[in-house]
Design a protein around this motif. Sequence first.
Motif, PDB file in Angstrom:
ATOM      1  N   UNK A 229     -55.378  79.772 -49.011  1.00  0.00           N
ATOM      2  CA  UNK A 229     -55.923  81.125 -49.142  1.00  0.00           C
ATOM      3  C   UNK A 229     -56.478  81.377 -50.532  1.00  0.00           C
ATOM      4  N   UNK A 230     -55.789  80.898 -51.532  1.00  0.00           N
ATOM      5  CA  UNK A 230     -56.184  81.189 -52.917  1.00  0.00           C
ATOM      6  C   UNK A 230     -57.517  80.544 -53.287  1.00  0.00           C
ATOM      7  N   UNK A 231     -58.002  79.634 -52.470  1.00  0.00           N
ATOM      8  CA  UNK A 231     -59.281  78.979 -52.725  1.00  0.00           C
ATOM      9  C   UNK A 231     -60.462  79.732 -52.135  1.00  0.00           C
ATOM     10  N   UNK A 232     -60.190  80.786 -51.400  1.00  0.00           N
ATOM     11  CA  UNK A 232     -61.242  81.493 -50.668  1.00  0.00           C
ATOM     12  C   UNK A 232     -61.619  82.809 -51.331  1.00  0.00           C
ATOM     13  N   UNK A 233     -62.926  83.058 -51.374  1.00  0.00           N
ATOM     14  CA  UNK A 233     -63.390  84.421 -51.621  1.00  0.00           C
ATOM     15  C   UNK A 233     -63.183  85.168 -50.304  1.00  0.00           C
ATOM     16  N   UNK A 234     -62.773  86.413 -50.386  1.00  0.00           N
ATOM     17  CA  UNK A 234     -62.472  87.176 -49.171  1.00  0.00           C
ATOM     18  C   UNK A 234     -63.341  88.417 -49.087  1.00  0.00           C
TER      19      UNK A 234
ATOM     20  N   UNK B 258     -59.627  87.020 -57.998  1.00  0.00           N
ATOM     21  CA  UNK B 258     -59.621  88.477 -58.157  1.00  0.00           C
ATOM     22  C   UNK B 258     -60.376  88.963 -59.388  1.00  0.00           C
ATOM     23  N   UNK B 259     -61.112  88.086 -60.039  1.00  0.00           N
ATOM     24  CA  UNK B 259     -61.838  88.501 -61.237  1.00  0.00           C
ATOM     25  C   UNK B 259     -63.035  89.373 -60.901  1.00  0.00           C
ATOM     26  N   UNK B 260     -63.578  89.191 -59.720  1.00  0.00           N
ATOM     27  CA  UNK B 260     -64.773  89.936 -59.330  1.00  0.00           C
ATOM     28  C   UNK B 260     -64.545  90.644 -58.009  1.00  0.00           C
ATOM     29  N   UNK B 261     -65.088  91.847 -57.917  1.00  0.00           N
ATOM     30  CA  UNK B 261     -65.064  92.590 -56.661  1.00  0.00           C
ATOM     31  C   UNK B 261     -66.439  93.179 -56.396  1.00  0.00           C
ATOM     32  N   UNK B 262     -66.658  93.471 -55.148  1.00  0.00           N
ATOM     33  CA  UNK B 262     -67.914  94.099 -54.721  1.00  0.00           C
ATOM     34  C   UNK B 262     -67.568  95.236 -53.761  1.00  0.00           C
ATOM     35  N   UNK B 263     -68.322  96.326 -53.874  1.00  0.00           N
ATOM     36  CA  UNK B 263     -68.194  97.428 -52.930  1.00  0.00           C
ATOM     37  C   UNK B 263     -69.583  97.878 -52.490  1.00  0.00           C
ATOM     38  N   UNK B 264     -69.705  98.148 -51.216  1.00  0.00           N
ATOM     39  CA  UNK B 264     -70.949  98.717 -50.733  1.00  0.00           C
ATOM     40  C   UNK B 264     -71.110 100.128 -51.275  1.00  0.00           C
ATOM     41  N   UNK B 265     -72.335 100.558 -51.409  1.00  0.00           N
ATOM     42  CA  UNK B 265     -72.598 101.877 -51.988  1.00  0.00           C
ATOM     43  C   UNK B 265     -71.913 102.991 -51.209  1.00  0.00           C
ATOM     44  N   UNK B 266     -71.826 102.851 -49.921  1.00  0.00           N
ATOM     45  CA  UNK B 266     -71.279 103.921 -49.091  1.00  0.00           C
ATOM     46  C   UNK B 266     -69.767 104.069 -49.220  1.00  0.00           C
ATOM     47  N   UNK B 267     -69.104 103.078 -49.812  1.00  0.00           N
ATOM     48  CA  UNK B 267     -67.634 103.141 -49.900  1.00  0.00           C
ATOM     49  C   UNK B 267     -67.127 103.153 -51.338  1.00  0.00           C
ATOM     50  N   UNK B 268     -68.022 103.038 -52.299  1.00  0.00           N
ATOM     51  CA  UNK B 268     -67.592 103.028 -53.705  1.00  0.00           C
ATOM     52  C   UNK B 268     -66.816 104.294 -54.041  1.00  0.00           C
TER      53      UNK B 268
ATOM     54  N   UNK C 125     -55.900  91.549 -53.119  1.00  0.00           N
ATOM     55  CA  UNK C 125     -55.346  90.376 -52.447  1.00  0.00           C
ATOM     56  C   UNK C 125     -54.028  89.997 -53.081  1.00  0.00           C
ATOM     57  N   UNK C 126     -53.185  89.379 -52.284  1.00  0.00           N
ATOM     58  CA  UNK C 126     -51.912  88.853 -52.748  1.00  0.00           C
ATOM     59  C   UNK C 126     -51.881  87.393 -52.320  1.00  0.00           C
ATOM     60  N   UNK C 127     -52.174  86.514 -53.237  1.00  0.00           N
ATOM     61  CA  UNK C 127     -52.261  85.098 -52.891  1.00  0.00           C
ATOM     62  C   UNK C 127     -50.899  84.519 -52.506  1.00  0.00           C
ATOM     63  N   UNK C 128     -49.828  85.106 -53.015  1.00  0.00           N
ATOM     64  CA  UNK C 128     -48.494  84.635 -52.657  1.00  0.00           C
ATOM     65  C   UNK C 128     -48.179  84.938 -51.194  1.00  0.00           C
ATOM     66  N   UNK C 129     -48.795  86.007 -50.666  1.00  0.00           N
ATOM     67  CA  UNK C 129     -48.572  86.401 -49.266  1.00  0.00           C
ATOM     68  C   UNK C 129     -49.732  86.007 -48.364  1.00  0.00           C
ATOM     69  N   UNK C 130     -50.736  85.348 -48.939  1.00  0.00           N
ATOM     70  CA  UNK C 130     -51.909  84.945 -48.157  1.00  0.00           C
ATOM     71  C   UNK C 130     -52.530  86.134 -47.429  1.00  0.00           C
ATOM     72  N   UNK C 131     -52.649  87.236 -48.114  1.00  0.00           N
ATOM     73  CA  UNK C 131     -53.098  88.468 -47.481  1.00  0.00           C
ATOM     74  C   UNK C 131     -54.112  89.185 -48.360  1.00  0.00           C
ATOM     75  N   UNK C 132     -55.126  89.735 -47.715  1.00  0.00           N
ATOM     76  CA  UNK C 132     -56.091  90.597 -48.390  1.00  0.00           C
ATOM     77  C   UNK C 132     -56.004  91.975 -47.745  1.00  0.00           C
ATOM     78  N   UNK C 133     -56.186  92.996 -48.571  1.00  0.00           N
ATOM     79  CA  UNK C 133     -56.024  94.372 -48.121  1.00  0.00           C
ATOM     80  C   UNK C 133     -57.308  95.159 -48.354  1.00  0.00           C
ATOM     81  N   UNK C 134     -57.458  96.214 -47.569  1.00  0.00           N
ATOM     82  CA  UNK C 134     -58.527  97.175 -47.809  1.00  0.00           C
ATOM     83  C   UNK C 134     -57.911  98.566 -47.685  1.00  0.00           C
ATOM     84  N   UNK C 135     -57.743  99.213 -48.822  1.00  0.00           N
ATOM     85  CA  UNK C 135     -57.246 100.588 -48.829  1.00  0.00           C
ATOM     86  C   UNK C 135     -58.443 101.511 -48.681  1.00  0.00           C
TER      87      UNK C 135
END
Length: 122
Positions: A27-32, A53-63, A70-80
Amino acid sequence: QLQASGGGLVQAGGSLRLSCAASGRTFSSAHMGWFRQAPGKERECVAAISRGSAATYYGDSVKGRFTISRDNAKNTVYLQMNSLKPEDTAVYYCAADYGFSFTVRLKEYDYWGQGTLVTVSS
């Protein structure tokens, strides 16, 4: 394999947190990325996070309303998702990109989850 969860029905102004659990490849090798597709519309990237996690992107409509993490220890990505609007109604997909460069282009993403439906009522 990617398993998205956390979708549901919420009133406008409410919040939801989507989760995407990964298994299989490192998981830690993947951009998500989180993408969404509303009826009759093309799939679009709403947020993405680089492998470290150094870079993030957001669409204009959700900024300012959505936050990806992401939590690489849990192999999980989140979207709040906060301050949800009816126009946020869509099926949300998580995806993994094992390429070198951080990108939000759909065709670069190698693996896709099954999608989770978010419905925002007015």
